[in-house]
Design an enzyme around this catalytic site. Structure first.
Site, PDB file in Angstrom:
ATOM      1  N   ASP A   1      15.464  30.444  57.884  1.00 34.36           N
ATOM      2  CA  ASP A   1      16.242  31.535  57.301  1.00 34.36           C
ATOM      3  C   ASP A   1      15.437  32.827  57.397  1.00 34.36           C
ATOM      4  OD1 ASP A   1      17.320  33.366  55.380  1.00 34.36           O
ATOM      5  OD2 ASP A   1      18.294  31.706  54.350  1.00 34.36           O
ATOM      6  N   VAL A   2      15.987  33.825  58.059  1.00 38.91           N
ATOM      7  CA  VAL A   2      15.296  35.110  58.216  1.00 38.91           C
ATOM      8  C   VAL A   2      15.014  35.743  56.859  1.00 38.91           C
ATOM      9  CG1 VAL A   2      15.535  37.455  59.126  1.00 38.91           C
ATOM     10  CG2 VAL A   2      16.238  35.504  60.521  1.00 38.91           C
ATOM     11  N   ASP A   3      15.987  35.726  55.971  1.00 37.76           N
ATOM     12  CA  ASP A   3      15.847  36.326  54.649  1.00 37.76           C
ATOM     13  C   ASP A   3      14.722  35.650  53.864  1.00 37.76           C
ATOM     14  OD1 ASP A   3      16.534  38.185  52.753  1.00 37.76           O
ATOM     15  OD2 ASP A   3      18.475  37.305  52.258  1.00 37.76           O
ATOM     16  N   ASP A   4      14.745  34.320  53.819  1.00 35.61           N
ATOM     17  CA  ASP A   4      13.683  33.587  53.124  1.00 35.61           C
ATOM     18  C   ASP A   4      12.319  33.889  53.729  1.00 35.61           C
ATOM     19  OD1 ASP A   4      14.598  31.057  51.182  1.00 35.61           O
ATOM     20  OD2 ASP A   4      16.181  31.825  52.467  1.00 35.61           O
TER      21      ASP A   4
END
Length: 641
Positions: free
Chosen positions: A379-382
């Site tokens: 996950d890019v956000d994580d």
């Protein structure tokens, strides 16, 4: 009480200290022995209802568990007689049909008052024939509608080349993992064992066999009409497809699933993909004790939440997200984050090249997943949030992990300057108009909130504003600002979340508070503040409801608004003080906050979420940051988050 909620004046700094202290202690009570955090993640009733139906599909009925799920489903029924997509929301036909079907399977009398009210509401809304595609697939599996009620999705999709207009790599990861096992089910058309012979024909205004057109509009575009015509053609030619091609497509689908089975964390780490996997193995004749079938079933069962008198099923687990966010809140309060960082570091994915590599061949992996394990789908956000936490921890031992994260995030930037959550260049918008995609969430395009987090991370670790990566990203964020000054929030509700995210990014790169992007956002946040000093936003803002408004304030959305104001240099703004006052005034004696409204989203207008940890770590982050800035310990927000 530290602050007066009416005037917003600081009355007692010691009381503010006490509020931060109690919030910190409340959060730490939820920490696991190994240092990580994982809070319950709640969706609407479709997930627990589908779980009930899954047990009846398999004839693997756990009666005590189903009774407890029944308690949960009945409690979620709305005053309108049906079931909503989020707390206190409007009637939703698909959620209501699934909940009614599940309760009838559990054993509720159709003539019981709650079942009669539900049935009347469903029929008044047009009946079960008006439900969405995924609900009609559930109904087809139980023989309640003919398979012609479902759009054609040939299993031979598995053979399509990358250049073809529809290819599995061109849809989002969540769509891909749901679709692949579902293709097998739609090709084999199994029938649920349904040992109690439950049916829901009473929910149809028109008998299913008399419905002539299940794939109906209104179509949103020329593409919709074109795909509707194509669906009609495929219905006639699909039976003519060679048997050998279908068998090899089945083998490809099974290979895709088993390669990504992901142990007890399940295919894609999400319930719909996991449940479809269980049904696929069963349909293909796998015995219940086959290792893959056992693994798939254990993954589904792991999502169950067992409470004292009720039970429900989560859509997925969120430990990396929860741990990294809780870590930022603790760090802001001046508490150590070593335990969280030590737990997070080994979960970095460095040895699996995931599906994202179709668009980025040669890019070294270096991200984190949202779940405990999901190596094909980091996950890019994580990754950005974990990277910021490791960086602010300051331990040189994390330097290599931070560098790998930096490299991967830069490589995942899309050509328009933004970032999607899991895929680069996932912008084949025409695919949102195929009949199967009536939920309109087949894709993972770049969004302002995820892009802002990437900008914050890159700025925090030293990337200058004039770097081409940063220039493209800032241009993207500037384009995405709404006319009213806010930003859309794809993964949190909604414009308050998006605006907070982008303001943090602009602050991190050194955009001054008098920049028009900043001032317009501050003015917008102040304009939607509620009379009680807090902020709230309805999930219906993903539809036609006003941006940034709701009938009540929530702790998490108030925290986002206050954090956004502080990032924009408005720490001394009256709206900021009033927001802090609201948080202090609504904090309970145990240090926690109560928050029943949903403040996050899976798929806008279709699937909403309530992160049970949001009411704990975001208010703490806001209060602790306000204390730090007010006392002059920092002239500006020190970190990008």
């Amino acid at each position: 009480m530290a602050l007066d909620a009416t005037t917003g004046l600081v009355l007692d700094e010691h009381a503010l200290d006490d509020s931060v202290q109690r919030a910190s202690e409340a959060l730490l009570r939820h920490r696991k022995p190994d240092g990580h955090f994982v809070f319950e993640l709640e969706a609407d009733t479709t997930i627990p209802a589908e779980y009930v139906l899954l047990e009846h599909f398999l004839d693997r009925i756990d009666r005590p568990l189903q009774d407890r799920i029944g308690v949960y489903l009945r409690a979620c029924q709305g005053a309108h007689g049906g079931w909503p997509l989020f707390h206190d929301g409007a009637f939703n036909i698909s959620a209501s049909v699934k909940a009614y079907f599940a309760l009838k399977c559990i054993g509720d009398d159709p003539e019981a008052p709650h079942m009669r009210r539900a049935r009347e509401a469903i029929l008044a809304a047009g009946g079960a024939e008006t439900t969405n595609v995924f609900t009609r697939i559930q109904l087809a599996l139980f023989g309640q509608v003919p398979w012609r009620a479902v759009p054609v999705m040939p299993l031979e999709i598995m053979h399509l080349p990358l250049w073809f207009p529809f290819h599995l790599s061109k849809v989002s990861y969540w769509s891909r993992t749901v679709i692949v096992p579902l293709l097998v089910l739609m090709a084999r058309r199994p029938q649920a064992r349904n040992p109690r012979g439950v049916d829901v024909q009473e929910l149809f205004c028109t008998p299913p066999e008399q419905v002539t057109d299940w794939i109906r509009g209104p179509f949103r575009s020329y593409w919709g009409r074109l795909f509707k015509s194509l669906d009609g053609v495929l219905r006639h030619v699909e039976p003519l497809f060679p048997h050998a091609g279908r068998e090899s497509a089945t083998e490809k689908a099974v290979a895709f699933v088993t390669e990504r089975l992901n142990g007890e964390d399940g295919l894609g780490g999400i319930y719909p993909a996991m449940a479809n996997t269980v049904m696929m193995f069963d349909t293909l004749g796998y015995p219940a004790d086959h290792p893959d079938a056992v693994t798939a079933w254990q993954a589904v069962r792991r999502l169950l939440v067992m409470e004292e008198d009720r039970a429900w099923c989560q859509p997925c687990l969120s430990p990396v997200w929860d741990t990294s966010l809780a870590g930022h809140a603790l760090a802001e309060a001046g508490l150590p984050t070593d335990d969280a960082c030590v737990w997070l570091r080994p979960l970095q994915i460095t040895d699996v090249v995931g599906d994202w590599a179709v668009r980025r061949p040669g890019l070294r992996p270096g991200g984190w997943a949202f779940q405990y394990q999901n190596p094909y789908y980091p996950d890019v956000d994580d990754t950005a949030v974990v990277g910021m936490l490791l960086h602010r921890n300051g331990d040189p031992a994390y330097a290599e992990a931070i560098e790998r994260a930096r490299e991967w995030i830069i490589g995942m930037q899309s050509s328009d300057g933004g970032w999607g959550a899991f895929e680069p260049e996932n912008i084949h918008l025409h695919l949102n108009h195929i009949p199967f995609a009536d939920h309109g969430a087949l894709l993972d395009p770049p969004t302002a909130d995820v892009s802002a987090r990437c900008v914050s991370f890159l700025a925090q670790i030293g990337m200058p504003v004039y770097d081409p990566v940063m220039e493209r990203a800032l241009e993207f964020l500037q384009r995405e600002q709404e006319p009213d000054g806010s930003w859309y929030g794809r993964w949190g509700t909604n414009y308050i979340y998006g605006t907070w995210s982008v303001l943090c990014a602009l602050n991190a790169v050194g955009i001054p508070p008098d920049n028009p992007m900043m001032t317009r956002a501050v003015d917008w946040l102040a304009s939607v503040q509620r009379a009680d000093g807090g902020w709230g936003e309805d999930e219906e803002s993903y539809g036609d409801a006003p941006h940034g408004r709701y009938k009540e304030s929530t702790a998490s959305q108030t925290a986002w608004a206050v954090l956004g104001l502080m990032a924009a240099g408005a720490t001394n703004h009256p709206a900021t003080a009033r927001g802090i006052a609201y948080l202090a005034a609504t904090q309970k004696s145990d240090g926690e906050w109560t928050e029943l409204p949903y403040t996050a989203v899976g798929f806008p207008r279709v699937f909403y979420l309530r992160y049970h940890g949001y009411r704990l770590y975001f208010p703490l982050l806001a209060l602790a940051r306000y204390r730090k800035l007010r006392r002059g310990n920092a002239q500006r927000v020190e970190y990008g988050f």
